[in-house]
Design an enzyme around this catalytic site. Structure first.
Site, PDB file in Angstrom:
ATOM      1  N   ASN A   1      -6.073  -2.160 -10.484  1.00 59.08           N
ATOM      2  CA  ASN A   1      -5.794  -0.977  -9.668  1.00 59.08           C
ATOM      3  C   ASN A   1      -4.836  -0.110 -10.471  1.00 59.08           C
ATOM      4  O   ASN A   1      -3.661  -0.432 -10.594  1.00 59.08           O
ATOM      5  CB  ASN A   1      -5.161  -1.434  -8.336  1.00 59.08           C
ATOM      6  CG  ASN A   1      -4.665  -0.276  -7.488  1.00 59.08           C
ATOM      7  OD1 ASN A   1      -4.965   0.882  -7.773  1.00 59.08           O
ATOM      8  ND2 ASN A   1      -3.912  -0.593  -6.446  1.00 59.08           N
ATOM      9  N   TRP A   2      -5.382   0.964 -11.015  1.00 61.10           N
ATOM     10  CA  TRP A   2      -4.559   1.819 -11.876  1.00 61.10           C
ATOM     11  C   TRP A   2      -3.618   2.728 -11.090  1.00 61.10           C
ATOM     12  O   TRP A   2      -2.780   3.397 -11.681  1.00 61.10           O
ATOM     13  CB  TRP A   2      -5.453   2.665 -12.799  1.00 61.10           C
ATOM     14  CG  TRP A   2      -6.032   1.899 -13.951  1.00 61.10           C
ATOM     15  CD1 TRP A   2      -5.902   0.550 -14.190  1.00 61.10           C
ATOM     16  CD2 TRP A   2      -6.819   2.423 -15.035  1.00 61.10           C
ATOM     17  NE1 TRP A   2      -6.562   0.204 -15.348  1.00 61.10           N
ATOM     18  CE2 TRP A   2      -7.139   1.333 -15.889  1.00 61.10           C
ATOM     19  CE3 TRP A   2      -7.297   3.693 -15.364  1.00 61.10           C
ATOM     20  CZ2 TRP A   2      -7.909   1.500 -17.046  1.00 61.10           C
ATOM     21  CZ3 TRP A   2      -8.066   3.852 -16.516  1.00 61.10           C
ATOM     22  CH2 TRP A   2      -8.362   2.765 -17.349  1.00 61.10           C
ATOM     23  N   LYS A   3      -3.811   2.795  -9.780  1.00 61.93           N
ATOM     24  CA  LYS A   3      -2.968   3.660  -8.939  1.00 61.93           C
ATOM     25  C   LYS A   3      -2.951   5.086  -9.532  1.00 61.93           C
ATOM     26  O   LYS A   3      -3.965   5.529 -10.059  1.00 61.93           O
ATOM     27  CB  LYS A   3      -1.555   3.062  -8.799  1.00 61.93           C
ATOM     28  CG  LYS A   3      -1.633   1.603  -8.320  1.00 61.93           C
ATOM     29  CD  LYS A   3      -0.304   1.004  -7.957  1.00 61.93           C
ATOM     30  CE  LYS A   3      -0.528  -0.445  -7.523  1.00 61.93           C
ATOM     31  NZ  LYS A   3       0.705  -1.074  -7.031  1.00 61.93           N
TER      32      LYS A   3
ATOM     33  N   HIS B   1      -4.692  -0.456   1.151  1.00 64.89           N
ATOM     34  CA  HIS B   1      -3.619  -0.903   0.245  1.00 64.89           C
ATOM     35  C   HIS B   1      -2.269  -0.620   0.921  1.00 64.89           C
ATOM     36  O   HIS B   1      -2.123   0.390   1.617  1.00 64.89           O
ATOM     37  CB  HIS B   1      -3.718  -0.172  -1.089  1.00 64.89           C
ATOM     38  CG  HIS B   1      -2.801  -0.743  -2.125  1.00 64.89           C
ATOM     39  ND1 HIS B   1      -1.454  -0.450  -2.160  1.00 64.89           N
ATOM     40  CD2 HIS B   1      -3.022  -1.624  -3.132  1.00 64.89           C
ATOM     41  CE1 HIS B   1      -0.895  -1.126  -3.158  1.00 64.89           C
ATOM     42  NE2 HIS B   1      -1.815  -1.837  -3.757  1.00 64.89           N
TER      43      HIS B   1
ATOM     44  N   GLU C   1       0.350   0.579  -0.150  1.00 64.28           N
ATOM     45  CA  GLU C   1       0.919   1.892  -0.489  1.00 64.28           C
ATOM     46  C   GLU C   1       0.270   2.991   0.354  1.00 64.28           C
ATOM     47  O   GLU C   1       0.920   3.966   0.712  1.00 64.28           O
ATOM     48  CB  GLU C   1       0.770   2.149  -1.998  1.00 64.28           C
ATOM     49  CG  GLU C   1       1.745   1.273  -2.781  1.00 64.28           C
ATOM     50  CD  GLU C   1       1.343   0.958  -4.205  1.00 64.28           C
ATOM     51  OE1 GLU C   1       0.430   1.595  -4.747  1.00 64.28           O
ATOM     52  OE2 GLU C   1       1.965   0.029  -4.783  1.00 64.28           O
TER      53      GLU C   1
ATOM     54  N   GLU D   1      -1.902  -9.302  -0.449  1.00 65.76           N
ATOM     55  CA  GLU D   1      -0.826  -8.782  -1.298  1.00 65.76           C
ATOM     56  C   GLU D   1       0.465  -8.709  -0.495  1.00 65.76           C
ATOM     57  O   GLU D   1       0.669  -7.744   0.247  1.00 65.76           O
ATOM     58  CB  GLU D   1      -1.184  -7.381  -1.801  1.00 65.76           C
ATOM     59  CG  GLU D   1      -2.447  -7.318  -2.634  1.00 65.76           C
ATOM     60  CD  GLU D   1      -2.494  -6.064  -3.485  1.00 65.76           C
ATOM     61  OE1 GLU D   1      -2.529  -6.197  -4.701  1.00 65.76           O
ATOM     62  OE2 GLU D   1      -2.456  -4.958  -2.909  1.00 65.76           O
TER      63      GLU D   1
ATOM     64  N   GLY E   1       4.602  -4.789  -7.571  1.00 65.95           N
ATOM     65  CA  GLY E   1       5.371  -3.966  -8.501  1.00 65.95           C
ATOM     66  C   GLY E   1       6.822  -4.388  -8.652  1.00 65.95           C
ATOM     67  O   GLY E   1       7.630  -3.670  -9.222  1.00 65.95           O
TER      68      GLY E   1
ATOM     69  N   SER F   1       2.304  -8.497  -8.603  1.00 66.57           N
ATOM     70  CA  SER F   1       2.941  -8.931  -9.861  1.00 66.57           C
ATOM     71  C   SER F   1       2.176 -10.039 -10.584  1.00 66.57           C
ATOM     72  O   SER F   1       2.781 -10.931 -11.194  1.00 66.57           O
ATOM     73  CB  SER F   1       4.398  -9.349  -9.627  1.00 66.57           C
ATOM     74  OG  SER F   1       5.140  -8.246  -9.138  1.00 66.57           O
TER      75      SER F   1
ATOM     76  N   GLY G   1      -2.065  -4.598 -10.508  1.00 68.27           N
ATOM     77  CA  GLY G   1      -1.592  -3.226 -10.687  1.00 68.27           C
ATOM     78  C   GLY G   1      -1.084  -3.013 -12.100  1.00 68.27           C
ATOM     79  O   GLY G   1      -1.856  -2.800 -13.041  1.00 68.27           O
ATOM     80  N   GLY G   2       0.220  -3.129 -12.277  1.00 64.45           N
ATOM     81  CA  GLY G   2       0.872  -2.828 -13.553  1.00 64.45           C
ATOM     82  C   GLY G   2       0.213  -3.463 -14.766  1.00 64.45           C
ATOM     83  O   GLY G   2      -0.006  -2.797 -15.786  1.00 64.45           O
TER      84      GLY G   2
HETATM   85  P1  PGA Z   1       1.257  -5.013  -9.168  1.00 61.34           P
HETATM   86  O1  PGA Z   1       0.373  -4.236  -8.073  1.00 61.34           O
HETATM   87  O2  PGA Z   1       0.341  -5.951  -9.892  1.00 61.34           O
HETATM   88  O3  PGA Z   1       1.814  -3.939 -10.033  1.00 61.34           O
HETATM   89  O4  PGA Z   1       2.317  -5.764  -8.410  1.00 61.34           O
HETATM   90  C1  PGA Z   1      -0.601  -4.906  -7.339  1.00 61.34           C
HETATM   91  C2  PGA Z   1      -1.268  -3.965  -6.366  1.00 61.34           C
HETATM   92  O5  PGA Z   1      -0.596  -3.121  -5.784  1.00 61.34           O
HETATM   93  O6  PGA Z   1      -2.499  -4.037  -6.156  1.00 61.34           O
END
Ligand code: PGA
Length: 242
Positions: free
Chosen positions: A10-12, A95, A97, A165, A171, A205, A226-227
């Site tokens: 997930n590149w956000k 998600h 976010e 999650e 993150g 993470s 994500g990251g």
């Molecule tokens: P993260 O994000 O791996 O940076 O913790 C995961 C996500 O939000 O899907």
């Protein structure tokens, strides 16, 4: 039927055109395998270009969100049909976010998952508790309620994916313990109809250093990353752990 592992990036809100070399690098790092599915969800601006770069190697592309309707007067929104038309196979819905930044509640998430199914996309439906929920010991109540409210009744167990999650692990560099992940994934599997057929991803993470032990858990069918999905090398290392 065994559940095919899915490693999803997930590149956000990250990624410009210079990110397109990512897919050649990912393939060169040995991420391609018959035994797992690899998905990247780029920002909408890169969808069309990434579809070409990704499909060449058998990687899949997904959206990060969709509207509930197929078309209409909704400035700035993207429909599931548009994602499908651009070449996407998946879309992330609900998600944390989106739930936090845009006030998305379970009924809206369910409608988005329905829209995804209607358009021929597989929704990745996200659930997860906050740190306050976990400290109060109500993580199963919260996740149970999100599952009940966010999964459309008509979807086949192989027609959607769940991503667990924990909000406090996204993150932050903090991951849930393998014991907590195993317990929650077993709870989720027992909470949904025909749960044995549903793919359940862990997210929060995930990185090369912890991917192997998390992905080895019986009820973990992949990861939402994500990251660590922004660099081909780290994403490939995670994929190879599946
Ligand atoms: P993260 O994000 O791996 O940076 O913790 C995961 C996500 O939000 O899907």
């Amino acid at each position: 039927m065994p559940r095919m592992p899915l490693i999803a990036g997930n590149w956000k809100m990250h990624g410009l055109k210079d990110a397109l070399g990512f897919f050649d690098e990912l393939a060169a790092s040995g991420a391609v395998s018959e035994g797992r599915e690899i998905l990247v969800c780029p920002p909408a601006t890169l969808l069309a270009a990434t579809v070409q770069a990704a499909h060449k190697h058998g990687f899949r592309i997904g959206g990060q969100d969709c509207h509930t309707e197929s078309a209409g007067a909704h400035t700035g929104d993207i429909s599931a049909e548009m994602l499908r038309d651009a070449g996407a196979d998946y879309v992330i819905v609900g998600h944390s976010e989106r739930r936090a930044d845009h006030g998305e509640a379970d009924d809206l998430v369910r409608a988005k998952a329905e829209a995804a199914g209607r358009a021929g996309l597989t929704p990745i439906i996200c659930v997860g508790e906050t740190v306050a929920d976990r400290e109060a010991g109500r993580e199963e109540d919260v996740v149970g309620r999100q599952l009940a409210g966010s999964i459309p009744a008509g979807l086949a167990p192989t027609g959607y994916v769940i991503a667990y999650e924990p909000v406090w692990a996204i993150g932050t560099g903090r991951t849930a313990s393998t014991g907590d992940i195993a317990a929650m994934h077993a709870f989720i599997r027992s909470s949904v109809p025909d749960g044995e057929q549903v793919r359940i991803l862990y997210g929060g993470s995930v990185k090369p250093e912890n991917a192997q032990e998390i992905l080895a858990l019986h009820d973990v069918d992949g990861a939402l990353v994500g990251g660590a999905s922004l660099q081909a090398e780290s994403f490939a290392a995670i994929a190879k752990s599946a």
